[in-house]
Motif scaffolding. Structure first.
Motif, PDB file in Angstrom:
ATOM      1  N   MET A 167      90.648 109.955 -18.846  1.00  0.00           N
ATOM      2  CA  MET A 167      90.996 109.430 -17.533  1.00  0.00           C
ATOM      3  C   MET A 167      90.734 107.934 -17.523  1.00  0.00           C
ATOM      4  O   MET A 167      89.672 107.474 -17.889  1.00  0.00           O
ATOM      5  N   SER A 168      91.707 107.200 -17.091  1.00  0.00           N
ATOM      6  CA  SER A 168      91.604 105.744 -17.088  1.00  0.00           C
ATOM      7  C   SER A 168      90.871 105.250 -15.846  1.00  0.00           C
ATOM      8  O   SER A 168      91.060 105.765 -14.759  1.00  0.00           O
ATOM      9  N   ALA A 169      90.029 104.241 -16.023  1.00  0.00           N
ATOM     10  CA  ALA A 169      89.251 103.687 -14.903  1.00  0.00           C
ATOM     11  C   ALA A 169      90.082 102.727 -14.066  1.00  0.00           C
ATOM     12  O   ALA A 169      89.760 102.451 -12.923  1.00  0.00           O
ATOM     13  N   SER A 170      91.158 102.198 -14.642  1.00  0.00           N
ATOM     14  CA  SER A 170      91.978 101.235 -13.894  1.00  0.00           C
ATOM     15  C   SER A 170      93.081 101.950 -13.119  1.00  0.00           C
ATOM     16  O   SER A 170      93.548 103.019 -13.505  1.00  0.00           O
ATOM     17  N   LEU A 171      93.462 101.348 -12.014  1.00  0.00           N
ATOM     18  CA  LEU A 171      94.521 101.903 -11.173  1.00  0.00           C
ATOM     19  C   LEU A 171      95.868 101.349 -11.599  1.00  0.00           C
ATOM     20  O   LEU A 171      95.970 100.226 -12.089  1.00  0.00           O
ATOM     21  N   SER A 172      96.903 102.119 -11.380  1.00  0.00           N
ATOM     22  CA  SER A 172      98.239 101.624 -11.659  1.00  0.00           C
ATOM     23  C   SER A 172      98.604 100.561 -10.630  1.00  0.00           C
ATOM     24  O   SER A 172      97.954 100.425  -9.589  1.00  0.00           O
ATOM     25  N   THR A 173      99.628  99.799 -10.927  1.00  0.00           N
ATOM     26  CA  THR A 173     100.055  98.735 -10.008  1.00  0.00           C
ATOM     27  C   THR A 173     100.442  99.305  -8.660  1.00  0.00           C
ATOM     28  O   THR A 173     100.091  98.745  -7.617  1.00  0.00           O
ATOM     29  N   GLY A 174     101.115 100.428  -8.626  1.00  0.00           N
ATOM     30  CA  GLY A 174     101.512 101.059  -7.366  1.00  0.00           C
ATOM     31  C   GLY A 174     100.315 101.510  -6.548  1.00  0.00           C
ATOM     32  O   GLY A 174     100.265 101.325  -5.334  1.00  0.00           O
ATOM     33  N   ALA A 175      99.323 102.084  -7.234  1.00  0.00           N
ATOM     34  CA  ALA A 175      98.117 102.538  -6.530  1.00  0.00           C
ATOM     35  C   ALA A 175      97.341 101.351  -5.974  1.00  0.00           C
ATOM     36  O   ALA A 175      96.799 101.416  -4.874  1.00  0.00           O
ATOM     37  N   ARG A 176      97.278 100.257  -6.738  1.00  0.00           N
ATOM     38  CA  ARG A 176      96.584  99.058  -6.248  1.00  0.00           C
ATOM     39  C   ARG A 176      97.261  98.513  -4.998  1.00  0.00           C
ATOM     40  O   ARG A 176      96.600  98.094  -4.053  1.00  0.00           O
ATOM     41  N   GLU A 177      98.591  98.529  -4.992  1.00  0.00           N
ATOM     42  CA  GLU A 177      99.329  98.023  -3.828  1.00  0.00           C
ATOM     43  C   GLU A 177      99.093  98.908  -2.607  1.00  0.00           C
ATOM     44  O   GLU A 177      98.951  98.415  -1.490  1.00  0.00           O
ATOM     45  N   VAL A 178      99.008 100.214  -2.805  1.00  0.00           N
ATOM     46  CA  VAL A 178      98.712 101.139  -1.708  1.00  0.00           C
ATOM     47  C   VAL A 178      97.328 100.850  -1.142  1.00  0.00           C
ATOM     48  O   VAL A 178      97.132 100.800   0.077  1.00  0.00           O
ATOM     49  N   HIS A 179      96.365 100.605  -2.015  1.00  0.00           N
ATOM     50  CA  HIS A 179      95.000 100.296  -1.571  1.00  0.00           C
ATOM     51  C   HIS A 179      94.956  98.973  -0.815  1.00  0.00           C
ATOM     52  O   HIS A 179      94.277  98.856   0.206  1.00  0.00           O
ATOM     53  N   ARG A 180      95.689  97.972  -1.315  1.00  0.00           N
ATOM     54  CA  ARG A 180      95.740  96.669  -0.629  1.00  0.00           C
ATOM     55  C   ARG A 180      96.371  96.795   0.754  1.00  0.00           C
ATOM     56  O   ARG A 180      95.896  96.214   1.728  1.00  0.00           O
ATOM     57  N   THR A 181      97.446  97.567   0.847  1.00  0.00           N
ATOM     58  CA  THR A 181      98.119  97.761   2.127  1.00  0.00           C
ATOM     59  C   THR A 181      97.194  98.472   3.113  1.00  0.00           C
ATOM     60  O   THR A 181      97.101  98.080   4.279  1.00  0.00           O
ATOM     61  N   ALA A 182      96.498  99.487   2.645  1.00  0.00           N
ATOM     62  CA  ALA A 182      95.560 100.212   3.514  1.00  0.00           C
ATOM     63  C   ALA A 182      94.426  99.302   3.972  1.00  0.00           C
ATOM     64  O   ALA A 182      94.035  99.327   5.145  1.00  0.00           O
ATOM     65  N   ALA A 183      93.924  98.469   3.065  1.00  0.00           N
ATOM     66  CA  ALA A 183      92.846  97.541   3.421  1.00  0.00           C
ATOM     67  C   ALA A 183      93.333  96.508   4.434  1.00  0.00           C
ATOM     68  O   ALA A 183      92.625  96.172   5.383  1.00  0.00           O
ATOM     69  N   ARG A 184      94.564  96.018   4.251  1.00  0.00           N
ATOM     70  CA  ARG A 184      95.133  95.049   5.196  1.00  0.00           C
ATOM     71  C   ARG A 184      95.293  95.660   6.583  1.00  0.00           C
ATOM     72  O   ARG A 184      94.974  95.038   7.594  1.00  0.00           O
TER      73      ARG A 184
END
Length: 89
Positions: A1-18
């Motif tokens: 299991m990779s510790a890093s998030l995919s680009t799409g998942a990172r964008e979802v997290h950024r949008t939720a945080a915003r």
């Protein structure tokens, strides 16, 4: 299991945080306004609520601070209103 998030998942997290940050920014001004009203009407002591009718509105100290904080935090609301007017035009 990779510790890093995919680009799409990172964008979802950024949008939720915003969205969460925008919601908190919009909540600040009404919260301070309610605190100003409650402090002005009943003072800092909850026991004064029983006699609030006799005392009237008390404007001083904390009430003034809450009014200033409410006005200071109006910027997100003004920005939201300005954006809404541009979209309606």
């Amino acid at each position: 299991m990779s510790a890093s998030l995919s680009t799409g998942a990172r964008e979802v997290h950024r949008t939720a945080a915003r969205r969460a940050a925008n919601g908190l920014a919009l909540a600040a001004s009404p919260t301070f306004a309610l605190m100003a009203i409650s402090t002005g009407a009943w003072g800092a002591d909850v026991g004064q609520m029983l006699c609030a009718g006799e005392q009237g509105l008390q404007i001083g100290g904390m009430t003034v601070m809450y009014i200033f904080m409410s006005v200071f935090h109006l910027t997100p609301w003004l920005r939201l209103l300005q954006t809404g007017k541009r979209e309606a035009a």
